[in-house]
Design a protein around this motif. Structure first.
Motif, PDB file in Angstrom:
ATOM      1  N   HIS A 105       3.305 -13.578  43.841  1.00 29.33           N
ATOM      2  CA  HIS A 105       2.746 -13.324  42.510  1.00 29.33           C
ATOM      3  C   HIS A 105       1.320 -12.793  42.591  1.00 29.33           C
ATOM      4  O   HIS A 105       0.641 -12.716  41.584  1.00 29.33           O
ATOM      5  N   TYR A 106       0.888 -12.517  43.765  1.00 33.73           N
ATOM      6  CA  TYR A 106      -0.446 -11.929  43.968  1.00 33.73           C
ATOM      7  C   TYR A 106      -1.558 -12.833  43.426  1.00 33.73           C
ATOM      8  O   TYR A 106      -2.466 -12.380  42.748  1.00 33.73           O
ATOM      9  N   ALA A 107      -1.466 -14.103  43.743  1.00 35.12           N
ATOM     10  CA  ALA A 107      -2.554 -15.012  43.382  1.00 35.12           C
ATOM     11  C   ALA A 107      -3.803 -14.682  44.208  1.00 35.12           C
ATOM     12  O   ALA A 107      -4.926 -14.890  43.770  1.00 35.12           O
ATOM     13  N   GLY A 108      -3.598 -14.211  45.433  1.00 33.68           N
ATOM     14  CA  GLY A 108      -4.718 -13.766  46.258  1.00 33.68           C
ATOM     15  C   GLY A 108      -5.434 -14.873  47.007  1.00 33.68           C
ATOM     16  O   GLY A 108      -6.409 -14.618  47.722  1.00 33.68           O
ATOM     17  N   GLU A 109      -4.971 -16.111  46.861  1.00 31.72           N
ATOM     18  CA  GLU A 109      -5.631 -17.229  47.544  1.00 31.72           C
ATOM     19  C   GLU A 109      -5.541 -17.090  49.065  1.00 31.72           C
ATOM     20  O   GLU A 109      -6.445 -17.494  49.791  1.00 31.72           O
ATOM     21  N   CYS A 110      -4.451 -16.530  49.537  1.00 31.71           N
ATOM     22  CA  CYS A 110      -4.267 -16.367  50.981  1.00 31.71           C
ATOM     23  C   CYS A 110      -5.409 -15.546  51.584  1.00 31.71           C
ATOM     24  O   CYS A 110      -5.945 -15.882  52.648  1.00 31.71           O
ATOM     25  N   SER A 111      -5.768 -14.479  50.885  1.00 27.38           N
ATOM     26  CA  SER A 111      -6.841 -13.614  51.399  1.00 27.38           C
ATOM     27  C   SER A 111      -8.196 -14.298  51.280  1.00 27.38           C
ATOM     28  O   SER A 111      -9.077 -14.096  52.112  1.00 27.38           O
ATOM     29  N   ARG A 112      -8.346 -15.098  50.224  1.00 29.12           N
ATOM     30  CA  ARG A 112      -9.641 -15.757  50.013  1.00 29.12           C
ATOM     31  C   ARG A 112      -9.929 -16.786  51.106  1.00 29.12           C
ATOM     32  O   ARG A 112     -11.064 -16.920  51.558  1.00 29.12           O
ATOM     33  N   VAL A 113      -8.890 -17.496  51.551  1.00 26.57           N
ATOM     34  CA  VAL A 113      -9.147 -18.594  52.489  1.00 26.57           C
ATOM     35  C   VAL A 113      -9.039 -18.185  53.958  1.00 26.57           C
ATOM     36  O   VAL A 113      -9.452 -18.949  54.831  1.00 26.57           O
ATOM     37  N   CYS A 114      -8.514 -17.006  54.231  1.00 29.94           N
ATOM     38  CA  CYS A 114      -8.284 -16.654  55.640  1.00 29.94           C
ATOM     39  C   CYS A 114      -9.578 -16.710  56.458  1.00 29.94           C
ATOM     40  O   CYS A 114     -10.534 -15.996  56.161  1.00 29.94           O
ATOM     41  N   PRO A 115      -9.621 -17.550  57.482  1.00 31.33           N
ATOM     42  CA  PRO A 115     -10.865 -17.683  58.254  1.00 31.33           C
ATOM     43  C   PRO A 115     -11.154 -16.480  59.151  1.00 31.33           C
ATOM     44  O   PRO A 115     -12.243 -16.367  59.692  1.00 31.33           O
ATOM     45  N   LYS A 116     -10.183 -15.601  59.310  1.00 35.78           N
ATOM     46  CA  LYS A 116     -10.383 -14.423  60.162  1.00 35.78           C
ATOM     47  C   LYS A 116     -10.569 -13.136  59.358  1.00 35.78           C
ATOM     48  O   LYS A 116     -10.597 -12.042  59.926  1.00 35.78           O
ATOM     49  N   GLY A 117     -10.658 -13.266  58.050  1.00 34.16           N
ATOM     50  CA  GLY A 117     -10.901 -12.083  57.217  1.00 34.16           C
ATOM     51  C   GLY A 117      -9.699 -11.164  57.055  1.00 34.16           C
ATOM     52  O   GLY A 117      -9.839 -10.017  56.632  1.00 34.16           O
ATOM     53  N   VAL A 118      -8.526 -11.677  57.386  1.00 32.77           N
ATOM     54  CA  VAL A 118      -7.313 -10.880  57.179  1.00 32.77           C
ATOM     55  C   VAL A 118      -6.988 -10.895  55.680  1.00 32.77           C
ATOM     56  O   VAL A 118      -7.329 -11.853  54.982  1.00 32.77           O
ATOM     57  N   ASP A 119      -6.350  -9.857  55.207  1.00 27.47           N
ATOM     58  CA  ASP A 119      -6.027  -9.743  53.786  1.00 27.47           C
ATOM     59  C   ASP A 119      -4.502  -9.748  53.602  1.00 27.47           C
ATOM     60  O   ASP A 119      -3.889  -8.696  53.394  1.00 27.47           O
ATOM     61  N   PRO A 120      -3.892 -10.933  53.672  1.00 26.78           N
ATOM     62  CA  PRO A 120      -2.426 -10.978  53.548  1.00 26.78           C
ATOM     63  C   PRO A 120      -1.924 -10.463  52.201  1.00 26.78           C
ATOM     64  O   PRO A 120      -0.856  -9.851  52.131  1.00 26.78           O
ATOM     65  N   ALA A 121      -2.699 -10.706  51.135  1.00 27.26           N
ATOM     66  CA  ALA A 121      -2.268 -10.239  49.809  1.00 27.26           C
ATOM     67  C   ALA A 121      -2.119  -8.722  49.806  1.00 27.26           C
ATOM     68  O   ALA A 121      -1.173  -8.170  49.229  1.00 27.26           O
ATOM     69  N   LYS A 122      -3.035  -8.058  50.471  1.00 29.13           N
ATOM     70  CA  LYS A 122      -2.966  -6.597  50.560  1.00 29.13           C
ATOM     71  C   LYS A 122      -1.734  -6.175  51.371  1.00 29.13           C
ATOM     72  O   LYS A 122      -1.021  -5.240  50.995  1.00 29.13           O
ATOM     73  N   ALA A 123      -1.517  -6.882  52.459  1.00 28.97           N
ATOM     74  CA  ALA A 123      -0.351  -6.561  53.303  1.00 28.97           C
ATOM     75  C   ALA A 123       0.935  -6.662  52.494  1.00 28.97           C
ATOM     76  O   ALA A 123       1.821  -5.805  52.599  1.00 28.97           O
ATOM     77  N   ILE A 124       1.021  -7.702  51.671  1.00 27.05           N
ATOM     78  CA  ILE A 124       2.252  -7.907  50.889  1.00 27.05           C
ATOM     79  C   ILE A 124       2.392  -6.823  49.823  1.00 27.05           C
ATOM     80  O   ILE A 124       3.493  -6.328  49.575  1.00 27.05           O
TER      81      ILE A 124
ATOM     82  N   ARG B  60       5.144  -1.877  48.040  1.00 19.52           N
ATOM     83  CA  ARG B  60       5.097  -0.442  47.724  1.00 19.52           C
ATOM     84  C   ARG B  60       6.021   0.338  48.644  1.00 19.52           C
ATOM     85  O   ARG B  60       6.781   1.195  48.207  1.00 19.52           O
ATOM     86  N   LYS B  61       5.955   0.009  49.917  1.00 24.19           N
ATOM     87  CA  LYS B  61       6.778   0.714  50.900  1.00 24.19           C
ATOM     88  C   LYS B  61       8.271   0.484  50.622  1.00 24.19           C
ATOM     89  O   LYS B  61       9.080   1.414  50.705  1.00 24.19           O
ATOM     90  N   LEU B  62       8.621  -0.755  50.279  1.00 20.31           N
ATOM     91  CA  LEU B  62      10.030  -1.076  50.001  1.00 20.31           C
ATOM     92  C   LEU B  62      10.539  -0.317  48.778  1.00 20.31           C
ATOM     93  O   LEU B  62      11.648   0.224  48.782  1.00 20.31           O
ATOM     94  N   VAL B  63       9.698  -0.289  47.739  1.00 24.02           N
ATOM     95  CA  VAL B  63      10.108   0.397  46.504  1.00 24.02           C
ATOM     96  C   VAL B  63      10.232   1.897  46.745  1.00 24.02           C
ATOM     97  O   VAL B  63      11.225   2.523  46.346  1.00 24.02           O
ATOM     98  N   LEU B  64       9.244   2.461  47.407  1.00 26.56           N
ATOM     99  CA  LEU B  64       9.298   3.910  47.682  1.00 26.56           C
ATOM    100  C   LEU B  64      10.492   4.251  48.555  1.00 26.56           C
ATOM    101  O   LEU B  64      11.138   5.277  48.366  1.00 26.56           O
ATOM    102  N   ASP B  65      10.787   3.373  49.486  1.00 23.89           N
ATOM    103  CA  ASP B  65      11.941   3.605  50.355  1.00 23.89           C
ATOM    104  C   ASP B  65      13.234   3.543  49.544  1.00 23.89           C
ATOM    105  O   ASP B  65      14.129   4.376  49.731  1.00 23.89           O
ATOM    106  N   TYR B  66      13.309   2.592  48.622  1.00 22.71           N
ATOM    107  CA  TYR B  66      14.505   2.481  47.772  1.00 22.71           C
ATOM    108  C   TYR B  66      14.676   3.727  46.900  1.00 22.71           C
ATOM    109  O   TYR B  66      15.782   4.208  46.683  1.00 22.71           O
ATOM    110  N   LEU B  67      13.550   4.253  46.415  1.00 27.31           N
ATOM    111  CA  LEU B  67      13.601   5.447  45.561  1.00 27.31           C
ATOM    112  C   LEU B  67      13.663   6.744  46.384  1.00 27.31           C
ATOM    113  O   LEU B  67      13.603   7.825  45.818  1.00 27.31           O
ATOM    114  N   HIS B  68      13.750   6.595  47.683  1.00 29.72           N
ATOM    115  CA  HIS B  68      13.786   7.743  48.611  1.00 29.72           C
ATOM    116  C   HIS B  68      12.526   8.612  48.465  1.00 29.72           C
ATOM    117  O   HIS B  68      12.585   9.831  48.563  1.00 29.72           O
ATOM    118  N   LEU B  69      11.415   7.968  48.180  1.00 31.76           N
ATOM    119  CA  LEU B  69      10.154   8.699  48.045  1.00 31.76           C
ATOM    120  C   LEU B  69       9.213   8.431  49.223  1.00 31.76           C
ATOM    121  O   LEU B  69       8.142   9.020  49.302  1.00 31.76           O
TER     122      LEU B  69
END
Lengths: 282, 128
Positions: A210-229, A234-243
């Motif tokens: 649901h893109y709460a974004g807490e994962c990115s806020r607490v990551c001690p290594k500065g990784v942005d999991p919310a962005k990754a998701i 986006r990639k899954l949707v574009l792939d489904y639409l053959h775009l």
């Protein structure tokens, strides 16, 4: 310079499943000196007050990810948290939420690692290419940059503990495994997108976020999991639409003079030919 | 490709369509009367005459059915997502999905029939 000592109350969650019905809080008065981390505080308790207190740690320098804990309500690494930075005279320390407790501050991370393994976090590629020791896969710095930050994940579980979706739905894969999935999907050496797309698009996959974004806020290594998701969605949707643009897996450099894939870019200096006879430059 | 991606993509597409259709709805209902946008009879966009005038147009009949469809899909899929997050047992989750599909199809069928009936009545009334 003289060290300034002060007493800080550590309110620590205790739980021994063999004896206790449910977790409870035990308070310790810890003599804190400058530079002490929460992990140091726990060591002080074990050494001076209570040898039965249990937690997990290893490197003490924010690399191994073993000492993830809920400190003052926020999942973070105990070794990476200075007591003086927390402020106040009371600190709460508990095990990471969203996991079963093995004992005291030790969470059972098996569910996280099972989910991590299920997303196939490894290079999927033609077997012959992988087992051949000849040459190396060519990847430009720009291609590496696209997923580099996601490789910094140390699997500490802080993002999983902070995720509100995971708190209600245990089937949700969670930020860490999905970030690993996106990391390998983006890797130009990999050809496993179609396999992982079924996992990421299935029940408990990326669309449960649901893109709460807490994962990115607490990551001690500065990784942005919310962005990754979000990138994964986006990639899954574009792939489904053959775009989606079809990723061309990178080729192998067989040695100097071979397989120079991109114009104006030199092959990596460490490229070596191991099994083939060395070629002479003409 | 998994069903999750497919359903979610359509969920998003339905959301965008809903935004447009609701915008049109708000525009007509709140400003249509005063500027006579799809409301040629008087200043009340919701008056019987203006409603019948719109019902008589096939564009509006199709728009009503489309809005009903995307609204139901978007809403019921969202509700299903919320319910399934309660970590229901697989059998219960399947039952919930089947129930929502049936409710959606039932409401869509009934609403479409009503919209088309209003359309045919308005045409007949116009001719009569």
């Amino acid at each position: 310079m003289a060290e300034s000592n002060k007493i800080v109350n550590f309110h620590v969650t205790r739980y021994n499943p063999e004896k206790d019905v449910k977790p409870y809080i035990q308070t310790y008065k810890v003599e804190v000196t400058d530079g002490m981390t929460v992990l140091d505080g726990l060591h002080w308790i074990k050494e001076h007050l209570d040898p039965t207190l249990v937690w997990r740690y290893s490197c003490r320098m924010g690399i191994c990810g073993s000492c993830g804990m809920l400190i003052n309500g926020s999942p973070t690494l105990a070794c990476n948290t200075q007591i003086s930075h927390l402020g106040g005279m009371d600190i709460t320390v508990g095990p990471l939420p969203n996991f079963e407790i093995i004992r005291d501050l030790v969470p059972d991370l098996a569910s996280m690692f099972d989910k991590h393994a299920s997303v196939k976090p490894n290079i999927i590629r033609d077997e012959a290419d992988l087992v051949s020791r000849q040459g190396e896969f060519y990847q430009s710095p720009e291609q590496l940059e696209e997923f580099l930050q996601f490789t910094f994940c140390i699997k500490c579980g802080c993002c999983m503990a902070a995720c509100p979706t995971l708190a209600t739905d245990v089937r949700y894969l969670g930020p860490m495994p999905l970030t690993a999935l996106q990391r390998y999907n983006t890797d130009t050496r990999d050809e496993g997108f179609d396999i992982r797309a079924k996992i990421a698009g299935g029940d408990g996959g990326a669309f449960s976020c649901h893109y709460a974004g807490e994962c990115s806020r607490v990551c001690p290594k500065g990784v942005d999991p919310a962005k990754a998701i979000q990138l994964l969605k986006r990639k899954l949707v574009l792939d489904y639409l053959h775009l989606a643009s079809k990723k061309q897996p990178c080729k192998k450099l067989e040695g100097p003079g071979h397989g120079k894939l991109l114009p104006n870019m030199n092959p990596p200096a460490r490229t070596v030919v191991q099994d083939a006879p060395a070629e002479t430059n003409k | 490709m998994s069903n999750g991606t497919k359903f979610w993509t359509w969920h998003m597409a339905a959301g965008v369509a809903l935004l447009f259709l609701l915008g049109l709805h708000m525009l007509i209902m709140h400003f249509g009367g005063s500027v006579h946008l799809f409301a040629p009879h008087g200043s009340e966009a919701v008056s019987v005459e203006n409603s019948q005038w719109r019902d008589a147009h096939t564009f509006f009949a199709i728009t009503y059915i489309l809005m009903l469809g995307v609204g139901l899909y978007h809403g019921l899929y969202g509700l299903r997502t919320i319910l399934l997050e309660l970590t229901l047992k697989p059998a219960v989750a399947k039952t919930v999905t089947a129930f929502l599909v049936l409710v959606g199809l039932g409401l869509f069928g009934f609403g479409s029939w009503a919209a088309w009936a209003a359309h045919t009545i308005a045409i007949a009334g116009g001719k009569g």
